[in-house]
Design a protein around this motif. Structure first.
Motif, PDB file in Angstrom:
ATOM      1  N   GLN A 325      52.426  -5.018  50.342  1.00 55.68           N
ATOM      2  CA  GLN A 325      51.844  -5.936  49.381  1.00 55.68           C
ATOM      3  C   GLN A 325      51.919  -5.316  47.977  1.00 55.68           C
ATOM      4  N   GLN A 326      52.291  -6.124  46.994  1.00 55.84           N
ATOM      5  CA  GLN A 326      52.368  -5.675  45.598  1.00 55.84           C
ATOM      6  C   GLN A 326      53.081  -4.315  45.505  1.00 55.84           C
ATOM      7  N   PRO A 327      54.345  -4.238  45.907  1.00 54.61           N
ATOM      8  CA  PRO A 327      55.029  -2.948  46.011  1.00 54.61           C
ATOM      9  C   PRO A 327      55.135  -2.172  44.703  1.00 54.61           C
ATOM     10  N   GLU A 328      55.058  -2.874  43.556  1.00 56.54           N
ATOM     11  CA  GLU A 328      55.100  -2.149  42.285  1.00 56.54           C
ATOM     12  C   GLU A 328      53.921  -1.195  42.144  1.00 56.54           C
ATOM     13  N   ASN A 329      52.792  -1.510  42.813  1.00 55.42           N
ATOM     14  CA  ASN A 329      51.646  -0.598  42.786  1.00 55.42           C
ATOM     15  C   ASN A 329      52.009   0.786  43.335  1.00 55.42           C
ATOM     16  N   ASN A 330      53.034   0.834  44.183  1.00 57.63           N
ATOM     17  CA  ASN A 330      53.427   2.107  44.781  1.00 57.63           C
ATOM     18  C   ASN A 330      53.958   3.091  43.748  1.00 57.63           C
ATOM     19  N   ILE A 331      54.458   2.585  42.634  1.00 57.74           N
ATOM     20  CA  ILE A 331      54.904   3.479  41.558  1.00 57.74           C
ATOM     21  C   ILE A 331      53.718   4.292  41.050  1.00 57.74           C
ATOM     22  N   VAL A 332      52.578   3.617  40.887  1.00 58.52           N
ATOM     23  CA  VAL A 332      51.368   4.279  40.389  1.00 58.52           C
ATOM     24  C   VAL A 332      50.839   5.262  41.424  1.00 58.52           C
ATOM     25  N   ARG A 333      50.798   4.816  42.695  1.00 58.66           N
ATOM     26  CA  ARG A 333      50.328   5.723  43.758  1.00 58.66           C
ATOM     27  C   ARG A 333      51.161   7.003  43.781  1.00 58.66           C
ATOM     28  N   THR A 334      52.461   6.833  43.730  1.00 58.82           N
ATOM     29  CA  THR A 334      53.363   7.982  43.797  1.00 58.82           C
ATOM     30  C   THR A 334      53.145   8.929  42.622  1.00 58.82           C
ATOM     31  N   ALA A 335      52.878   8.382  41.448  1.00 53.84           N
ATOM     32  CA  ALA A 335      52.662   9.228  40.268  1.00 53.84           C
ATOM     33  C   ALA A 335      51.430  10.113  40.442  1.00 53.84           C
ATOM     34  N   TYR A 336      50.337   9.542  40.966  1.00 50.47           N
ATOM     35  CA  TYR A 336      49.126  10.343  41.182  1.00 50.47           C
ATOM     36  C   TYR A 336      49.350  11.403  42.262  1.00 50.47           C
ATOM     37  N   GLU A 337      50.072  11.033  43.301  1.00 50.60           N
ATOM     38  CA  GLU A 337      50.343  11.989  44.385  1.00 50.60           C
ATOM     39  C   GLU A 337      51.232  13.126  43.890  1.00 50.60           C
ATOM     40  N   ALA A 338      52.208  12.789  43.058  1.00 47.25           N
ATOM     41  CA  ALA A 338      53.058  13.824  42.471  1.00 47.25           C
ATOM     42  C   ALA A 338      52.255  14.758  41.578  1.00 47.25           C
ATOM     43  N   LEU A 339      51.311  14.192  40.837  1.00 45.38           N
ATOM     44  CA  LEU A 339      50.434  15.009  39.996  1.00 45.38           C
ATOM     45  C   LEU A 339      49.665  16.019  40.841  1.00 45.38           C
ATOM     46  N   VAL A 366      65.020   4.368  43.332  1.00 42.82           N
ATOM     47  CA  VAL A 366      65.179   5.829  43.381  1.00 42.82           C
ATOM     48  C   VAL A 366      65.128   6.416  41.975  1.00 42.82           C
ATOM     49  N   GLN A 367      65.759   5.751  41.031  1.00 38.97           N
ATOM     50  CA  GLN A 367      65.764   6.257  39.660  1.00 38.97           C
ATOM     51  C   GLN A 367      64.354   6.266  39.076  1.00 38.97           C
ATOM     52  N   ILE A 368      63.562   5.230  39.353  1.00 35.29           N
ATOM     53  CA  ILE A 368      62.168   5.207  38.879  1.00 35.29           C
ATOM     54  C   ILE A 368      61.389   6.369  39.490  1.00 35.29           C
ATOM     55  N   ALA A 369      61.604   6.624  40.787  1.00 35.97           N
ATOM     56  CA  ALA A 369      60.897   7.712  41.459  1.00 35.97           C
ATOM     57  C   ALA A 369      61.264   9.059  40.850  1.00 35.97           C
ATOM     58  N   LEU A 370      62.548   9.248  40.546  1.00 35.20           N
ATOM     59  CA  LEU A 370      62.972  10.493  39.911  1.00 35.20           C
ATOM     60  C   LEU A 370      62.411  10.601  38.497  1.00 35.20           C
ATOM     61  N   ARG A 371      62.428   9.502  37.757  1.00 27.84           N
ATOM     62  CA  ARG A 371      61.873   9.517  36.394  1.00 27.84           C
ATOM     63  C   ARG A 371      60.379   9.859  36.420  1.00 27.84           C
ATOM     64  N   THR A 372      59.681   9.466  37.482  1.00 27.33           N
ATOM     65  CA  THR A 372      58.258   9.812  37.623  1.00 27.33           C
ATOM     66  C   THR A 372      58.085  11.326  37.566  1.00 27.33           C
ATOM     67  N   GLN A 373      58.933  12.051  38.276  1.00 23.34           N
ATOM     68  CA  GLN A 373      58.865  13.515  38.249  1.00 23.34           C
ATOM     69  C   GLN A 373      59.212  14.054  36.871  1.00 23.34           C
ATOM     70  N   GLN A 374      60.225  13.484  36.256  1.00 21.51           N
ATOM     71  CA  GLN A 374      60.668  14.000  34.964  1.00 21.51           C
ATOM     72  C   GLN A 374      59.632  13.769  33.871  1.00 21.51           C
ATOM     73  N   ILE A 375      58.966  12.622  33.915  1.00 23.01           N
ATOM     74  CA  ILE A 375      57.881  12.362  32.952  1.00 23.01           C
ATOM     75  C   ILE A 375      56.737  13.341  33.190  1.00 23.01           C
ATOM     76  N   LEU A 376      56.419  13.576  34.454  1.00 19.62           N
ATOM     77  CA  LEU A 376      55.367  14.536  34.797  1.00 19.62           C
ATOM     78  C   LEU A 376      55.716  15.919  34.256  1.00 19.62           C
ATOM     79  N   ALA A 377      56.975  16.315  34.413  1.00 21.06           N
ATOM     80  CA  ALA A 377      57.405  17.654  34.009  1.00 21.06           C
ATOM     81  C   ALA A 377      57.462  17.827  32.495  1.00 21.06           C
ATOM     82  N   TYR A 378      57.969  16.815  31.795  1.00 24.33           N
ATOM     83  CA  TYR A 378      58.303  17.007  30.387  1.00 24.33           C
ATOM     84  C   TYR A 378      57.350  16.323  29.406  1.00 24.33           C
ATOM     85  N   GLU A 379      56.500  15.418  29.896  1.00 24.57           N
ATOM     86  CA  GLU A 379      55.638  14.686  28.968  1.00 24.57           C
ATOM     87  C   GLU A 379      54.138  14.868  29.211  1.00 24.57           C
ATOM     88  N   SER A 380      53.749  15.191  30.432  1.00 23.27           N
ATOM     89  CA  SER A 380      52.315  15.159  30.763  1.00 23.27           C
ATOM     90  C   SER A 380      51.554  16.414  30.349  1.00 23.27           C
TER      91      SER A 380
END
Length: 544
Positions: A325-339, A366-380
């Motif tokens: 359900q609402q799969p775009e929400n998974n982008i947010v979940r993944t970002a917190y888990e990566a953090l 896949v590209q969004i998931a990889l960008r999640t890591q890169q934003i975490l690494a270089y911007e957060s």
């Protein structure tokens, strides 16, 4: 009245929200943590400094200020050629390591033309039947310059041999190869259920890998001891921690029993953990894991090398937390888990794609998931300082609590006779099943809110594209393996398989024999078939 008493009085006078204050694992969380919650903590003894015993604060002195974690996206689907194209795309987008997902027939030791493989070829990963496929999978990829992880367990020795020989045919010697094979059969009996052989011969294959790697592939991680699948099966964070480390200790003991010195093979053991939604609980889990491993390796197993004390781990965000359900929400979940994984000091990380609960991920996901890591690494900013949550009363209390709980589990497992005995008694399986039932009941009773599932729901059509693997992929792969079996030197194959069978009946190291069979283009299914005639197959006792 003291300040503490005044706060308690003020707090009781105010209303609390109705939902339970617990972690994802249902551990109660106090309203406030103060120095008294970690009063027994001794900084030098229990925390220390990064890169120093007991490694609570990280295994490297400079952690991410020296080098970022490896961004290793798990990928593989369809044919070797299709997966090769995905790998090249990911590397071009800044990924720094490869991670191979295999299809179910490969995982279970069947060739693509076996009747049991029908309908599953290339569906959940890449189909690899022989050295020919492994060569295609890594075509035009410099295996001496990229680290590769392979998520394969029961047939790990065979796929590893294929990788080594594929590199050999490129002119790359095995001592230059870096990477990991999961090769964690104990967690298969506990959680994932993708076994082939019984435990004893499976452990023989693993210790044979230890011995061969020491001499020929010294930079390779020979086991990735996996809590990830234990957690995905429904375990709590504590159970994931305790059962994973218990498996690790069992591998250490198996290596010692096989005649190896602990410092000769333990430095090449690595770990694989889940990153779930409760940020602080996950951070505490990783910190406790490092401390427990270091203490046991030093005090119980007598390790002398500092490398033997280091718990190095890969992390993947929680697949079981993703929602259809609402799969775009998974982008947010993944970002917190990566953090959480990064704040916990992971060495490498895979971030799940938003569509993985529905299908294999598309290139865009896949590209969004990889960008999640890169934003975490270089911007957060989270990689700027080491173990930034150390000293938090809450995090230190949770870390201590994790350690105490894990030690209690170790005692219970030891009382049952060890990991293999506990598997035979269905201890792990029952513990995980009970935890999964409690979690699901909390969701159904609305005691635990899952956004878009039991609250904040919305009727809508799926708004994302999905990757589909058509039947033509399976047809083409079946044709390739059948053609290979027709044109290769079958007398050479029969001779290599006969030598392997003889070795399996004895006590020789099986890896050189497997590599000889691989070089002759014997298929995975043929090699597994020979070993089954000697080792038999595992049958689990049902739990009701």
């Amino acid at each position: 009245m003291s300040d503490k008493e005044r706060w308690q009085e003020n707090y009781r006078a105010l209303r609390e929200r109705q939902n339970p204050f617990v972690t994802v694992s249902s551990v109660p969380v106090a309203p406030l943590y103060t120095p008294e919650h970690s009063a027994g903590t001794d900084y030098e003894r229990d925390l220390g400094y990064p890169g120093s015993y007991p490694y609570t604060r990280g295994i490297h002195a400079n952690m991410y200020r020296g080098r970022l974690w490896t961004m290793r996206q798990f990928a593989g689907f369809g044919s070797a050629q299709e997966s090769n194209e995905r790998y090249k795309f990911l590397l071009s987008q800044g990924q720094t390591g490869l991670s191979v997902a295999f299809d179910m027939p490969t995982i279970m030791g069947y060739d693509s033309d076996h009747p049991r493989a029908y309908g599953e070829v290339g569906r959940v990963g890449v189909a690899i039947d022989s050295l020919q496929d492994m060569e295609r999978l890594f075509q035009d990829i410099a295996l001496d310059r990229v680290s590769t992880s392979m998520t394969i367990n029961a047939p790990a020795a065979i796929l590893w041999a294929m990788y080594i020989v594929a590199a050999e045919k490129k002119g790359i010697p095995s001592y230059k190869l870096t990477g990991t094979i999961q090769n964690d059969i104990l967690k298969e009996y506990i959680a994932q259920k993708s076994w082939i052989f019984p435990p004893e011969p499976s452990l023989r294959l693993i210790t044979d890998i230890f011995k061969y790697a020491k001499e020929h592939v010294p930079k390779w991680n020979t086991v990735s001891i996996s809590g990830y699948h234990i957690r995905e099966a429904g375990a709590t964070a504590l159970q994931e921690l305790a059962f994973t480390l218990a498996d690790g200790f069992a591998y250490v003991e198996a290596g010692i029993k096989a005649g190896l010195d602990v410092d000769d093979f333990v430095p090449r053991l690595s770990f694989f953990f889940n990153a779930h939604m409760d940020v602080f609980e996950e951070i505490a889990k990783y910190r406790a894991a490092r401390r427990i491993w270091a203490r046991h390796m030093k005090e119980k197993y007598g390790a002398k090398k500092s490398e033997s004390l280091l718990l190095r781990f890969h992390t993947q965000t929680a697949g079981c937390s993703l929602t259809a359900q609402q799969p775009e929400n998974n982008i947010v979940r993944t970002a917190y888990e990566a953090l959480a994984a990064v704040l916990g000091g992971t060495q490498s990380l895979h971030t799940n794609s938003m569509d993985e609960v529905l299908a294999l991920p598309t290139e865009k996901a896949v590209q969004i998931a990889l960008r999640t890591q890169q934003i975490l690494a270089y911007e957060s900013g989270v990689a700027n300082t080491i173990d930034p949550l150390a000293g938090s009363y809450f995090v230190e209390s949770l870390t201590d609590q994790m350690e105490r709980g894990a030690e209690d589990y170790f005692r219970r497992i030891e009382e049952m006779g060890g990991v293999l005995a506990a598997i035979g008694q269905n201890f792990f399986q029952q513990e995980i099943a009970d935890a999964a039932f409690r979690y699901q009941r909390e969701i159904e009773k609305h005691e635990r809110i899952i956004v878009g599932v039991n609250e904040f729901t919305k009727e809508e059509k799926l708004g994302i594209d999905l990757l589909k693997i058509g039947p033509e992929t399976e047809k083409a792969q079946v044709g390739r393996v059948q053609e290979l079996k027709r044109i290769r030197d079958n007398a050479r194959v029969r001779s290599a398989l006969a030598d392997l069978e003889g070795a399996a009946k004895g006590s020789d190291n099986l890896i050189p024999k497997i590599m000889t069979a691989v070089r002759a283009y014997a298929t995975e299914g043929e090699i597994i078939g020979v070993l089954k005639t000697v080792f038999g197959e595992y049958r689990e006792q049902a739990v009701y």
